[in-house]
Design a protein around this motif. Structure first.
Motif, PDB file in Angstrom:
ATOM      1  N   MET A  24       0.839  -1.193   0.000  1.00 55.75           N
ATOM      2  CA  MET A  24       0.000   0.000   0.000  1.00 55.75           C
ATOM      3  C   MET A  24       0.877   1.247   0.000  1.00 55.75           C
ATOM      4  O   MET A  24       1.938   1.266   0.612  1.00 55.75           O
ATOM      5  CB  MET A  24      -0.937  -0.023   1.206  1.00 55.75           C
ATOM      6  N   ARG A  25       0.407   2.281  -0.661  1.00 56.04           N
ATOM      7  CA  ARG A  25       1.157   3.539  -0.768  1.00 56.04           C
ATOM      8  C   ARG A  25       0.627   4.512   0.293  1.00 56.04           C
ATOM      9  O   ARG A  25      -0.591   4.721   0.394  1.00 56.04           O
ATOM     10  CB  ARG A  25       0.996   4.118  -2.164  1.00 56.04           C
ATOM     11  N   VAL A  26       1.552   5.100   1.074  1.00 55.39           N
ATOM     12  CA  VAL A  26       1.155   5.892   2.240  1.00 55.39           C
ATOM     13  C   VAL A  26       1.819   7.272   2.249  1.00 55.39           C
ATOM     14  O   VAL A  26       3.011   7.402   1.954  1.00 55.39           O
ATOM     15  CB  VAL A  26       1.529   5.145   3.552  1.00 55.39           C
ATOM     16  N   VAL A  27       1.031   8.286   2.597  1.00 57.15           N
ATOM     17  CA  VAL A  27       1.550   9.625   2.888  1.00 57.15           C
ATOM     18  C   VAL A  27       1.396   9.844   4.386  1.00 57.15           C
ATOM     19  O   VAL A  27       0.350   9.522   4.962  1.00 57.15           O
ATOM     20  CB  VAL A  27       0.778  10.727   2.104  1.00 57.15           C
ATOM     21  N   LEU A  28       2.425  10.395   5.012  1.00 54.56           N
ATOM     22  CA  LEU A  28       2.409  10.657   6.453  1.00 54.56           C
ATOM     23  C   LEU A  28       2.541  12.155   6.702  1.00 54.56           C
ATOM     24  O   LEU A  28       3.444  12.801   6.173  1.00 54.56           O
ATOM     25  CB  LEU A  28       3.568   9.914   7.132  1.00 54.56           C
ATOM     26  N   ALA A  29       1.630  12.713   7.503  1.00 55.79           N
ATOM     27  CA  ALA A  29       1.698  14.129   7.862  1.00 55.79           C
ATOM     28  C   ALA A  29       1.780  14.266   9.381  1.00 55.79           C
ATOM     29  O   ALA A  29       0.876  13.831  10.099  1.00 55.79           O
ATOM     30  CB  ALA A  29       0.462  14.867   7.344  1.00 55.79           C
ATOM     31  N   GLU A  30       2.872  14.851   9.834  1.00 55.24           N
ATOM     32  CA  GLU A  30       3.127  15.031  11.273  1.00 55.24           C
ATOM     33  C   GLU A  30       4.039  16.237  11.410  1.00 55.24           C
ATOM     34  O   GLU A  30       5.072  16.314  10.753  1.00 55.24           O
ATOM     35  CB  GLU A  30       3.778  13.757  11.836  1.00 55.24           C
ATOM     36  N   ASP A  31       3.657  17.199  12.273  1.00 59.59           N
ATOM     37  CA  ASP A  31       4.437  18.436  12.337  1.00 59.59           C
ATOM     38  C   ASP A  31       5.701  18.334  13.200  1.00 59.59           C
ATOM     39  O   ASP A  31       6.555  19.217  13.140  1.00 59.59           O
ATOM     40  CB  ASP A  31       3.562  19.617  12.784  1.00 59.59           C
ATOM     41  N   GLN A  32       5.851  17.278  13.973  1.00 54.25           N
ATOM     42  CA  GLN A  32       7.077  17.097  14.761  1.00 54.25           C
ATOM     43  C   GLN A  32       8.097  16.300  13.925  1.00 54.25           C
ATOM     44  O   GLN A  32       7.889  15.116  13.652  1.00 54.25           O
ATOM     45  CB  GLN A  32       6.778  16.367  16.069  1.00 54.25           C
ATOM     46  N   THR A  33       9.170  16.969  13.548  1.00 53.79           N
ATOM     47  CA  THR A  33      10.148  16.405  12.614  1.00 53.79           C
ATOM     48  C   THR A  33      10.699  15.052  13.064  1.00 53.79           C
ATOM     49  O   THR A  33      10.765  14.104  12.279  1.00 53.79           O
ATOM     50  CB  THR A  33      11.333  17.383  12.421  1.00 53.79           C
ATOM     51  N   MET A  34      11.087  14.974  14.336  1.00 60.80           N
ATOM     52  CA  MET A  34      11.702  13.750  14.834  1.00 60.80           C
ATOM     53  C   MET A  34      10.718  12.573  14.788  1.00 60.80           C
ATOM     54  O   MET A  34      11.048  11.476  14.341  1.00 60.80           O
ATOM     55  CB  MET A  34      12.163  13.959  16.277  1.00 60.80           C
ATOM     56  N   LEU A  35       9.503  12.832  15.237  1.00 57.43           N
ATOM     57  CA  LEU A  35       8.477  11.791  15.253  1.00 57.43           C
ATOM     58  C   LEU A  35       8.122  11.360  13.837  1.00 57.43           C
ATOM     59  O   LEU A  35       7.970  10.165  13.553  1.00 57.43           O
ATOM     60  CB  LEU A  35       7.230  12.318  15.981  1.00 57.43           C
ATOM     61  N   ARG A  36       8.026  12.331  12.932  1.00 55.76           N
ATOM     62  CA  ARG A  36       7.707  12.028  11.525  1.00 55.76           C
ATOM     63  C   ARG A  36       8.774  11.119  10.928  1.00 55.76           C
ATOM     64  O   ARG A  36       8.464  10.115  10.281  1.00 55.76           O
ATOM     65  CB  ARG A  36       7.606  13.339  10.739  1.00 55.76           C
ATOM     66  N   GLY A  37      10.035  11.444  11.170  1.00 60.63           N
ATOM     67  CA  GLY A  37      11.138  10.635  10.629  1.00 60.63           C
ATOM     68  C   GLY A  37      11.160   9.236  11.200  1.00 60.63           C
ATOM     69  O   GLY A  37      11.341   8.254  10.471  1.00 60.63           O
ATOM     70  N   ALA A  38      10.941   9.123  12.511  1.00 60.66           N
ATOM     71  CA  ALA A  38      10.963   7.803  13.165  1.00 60.66           C
ATOM     72  C   ALA A  38       9.823   6.925  12.667  1.00 60.66           C
ATOM     73  O   ALA A  38      10.025   5.740  12.349  1.00 60.66           O
ATOM     74  CB  ALA A  38      10.866   7.983  14.677  1.00 60.66           C
ATOM     75  N   MET A  39       8.625   7.508  12.584  1.00 59.58           N
ATOM     76  CA  MET A  39       7.473   6.725  12.122  1.00 59.58           C
ATOM     77  C   MET A  39       7.657   6.265  10.686  1.00 59.58           C
ATOM     78  O   MET A  39       7.368   5.119  10.341  1.00 59.58           O
ATOM     79  CB  MET A  39       6.185   7.554  12.240  1.00 59.58           C
ATOM     80  N   SER A  40       8.155   7.173   9.845  1.00 59.29           N
ATOM     81  CA  SER A  40       8.376   6.840   8.441  1.00 59.29           C
ATOM     82  C   SER A  40       9.376   5.682   8.302  1.00 59.29           C
ATOM     83  O   SER A  40       9.141   4.735   7.543  1.00 59.29           O
ATOM     84  CB  SER A  40       8.884   8.066   7.700  1.00 59.29           C
ATOM     85  N   THR A  41      10.467   5.753   9.050  1.00 58.38           N
ATOM     86  CA  THR A  41      11.494   4.704   8.995  1.00 58.38           C
ATOM     87  C   THR A  41      10.922   3.358   9.420  1.00 58.38           C
ATOM     88  O   THR A  41      11.167   2.330   8.768  1.00 58.38           O
ATOM     89  CB  THR A  41      12.679   5.087   9.919  1.00 58.38           C
ATOM     90  N   LEU A  42      10.141   3.357  10.491  1.00 58.45           N
ATOM     91  CA  LEU A  42       9.565   2.105  11.000  1.00 58.45           C
ATOM     92  C   LEU A  42       8.530   1.537  10.018  1.00 58.45           C
ATOM     93  O   LEU A  42       8.479   0.320   9.802  1.00 58.45           O
ATOM     94  CB  LEU A  42       8.923   2.339  12.373  1.00 58.45           C
ATOM     95  N   LEU A  43       7.731   2.405   9.422  1.00 56.86           N
ATOM     96  CA  LEU A  43       6.724   1.925   8.463  1.00 56.86           C
ATOM     97  C   LEU A  43       7.378   1.381   7.199  1.00 56.86           C
ATOM     98  O   LEU A  43       6.917   0.387   6.619  1.00 56.86           O
ATOM     99  CB  LEU A  43       5.748   3.055   8.116  1.00 56.86           C
TER     100      LEU A  43
END
Length: 200
Positions: free
Chosen positions: A1-20
């Motif tokens: 599945m193709r996913v876009v992630l929107a999160e305003d906290q840079t660190m959290l956005r990067g960590a979640m993206s890496t894990l996903l």
């Protein structure tokens, strides 16, 4: 599945993206720091699912979900929140949101939710579901009606005239509504009620 992630906290956005990205069946096609960026990514990449933080600059996750629904965009929405507010949940359901999860849940719960939503199911954090089940709108129908008119800028006398009530009765309803939502004044009470989805 193709996913876009929107999160305003840079660190959290990067960590979640890496894990996903570590999941074989998930492809991250875009990362956004606010709702406007997310909308642009959704329109250009046409993902299957967008994961949206509920509180973001420029456009919130709920506002984006509502915009996607009104434009009939097929992208499914999963909301991440730190707020256990029944009004948010009710508004999200009206906007066609398919997933509603706590931000501090383990990544495995988010992965499972994305897969469920991709299969056409709904996914709601059990803790949120329980709290929403118990939550009720504190405002009566008449209080909602009067608070909406006050929020539109109408004076007490104008509201009384429109609803065929006395000015004193309108003041009493407003006072009761302000107390119930713990607002400072009628405008503050309107903003609180609006944010919690109690005026719908």
């Amino acid at each position: 599945m193709r996913v876009v992630l929107a999160e305003d906290q840079t660190m959290l956005r990067g960590a979640m993206s890496t894990l996903l990205e570590m999941e074989d069946d998930i492809e991250m096609v875009g990362l956004a720091s606010d709702g406007v960026e997310a909308m642009e990514l959704i329109e250009s990449h046409q993902p299957d699912i967008c994961v949206l933080d509920i509180e973001m600059p420029r456009m919130t996750g709920l506002e984006l979900a509502e915009q996607l629904k009104s434009s009939e965009n097929p992208c499914q929405v999963v909301i991440l929140t730190t707020f256990s507010r029944s009004g948010y949940f009710q508004r999200a359901m009206k906007a066609g949101v398919r997933g509603f999860l706590l931000k501090d849940a383990p990544i495995s719960e988010l992965v499972a939710a994305l897969r469920a939503v991709h299969r056409g199911e709904r996914a709601i954090s059990p803790e949120l579901a329980l709290s929403f089940w118990d939550a009720e709108n504190p405002l009566s129908a008449r209080e909602r009606e009067i608070l909406k008119l006050a929020g539109d800028g109408l004076a007490t006398g104008d509201i009384a005239e429109r609803l065929y009530l006395s000015a004193g009765t309108v003041r009493n309803y407003l006072s009761e509504a302000i107390q119930k939502v713990e607002g400072k004044n009628r405008i503050d009470a309107y903003a609180i009620a609006q944010k919690n989805g109690w005026l719908d």
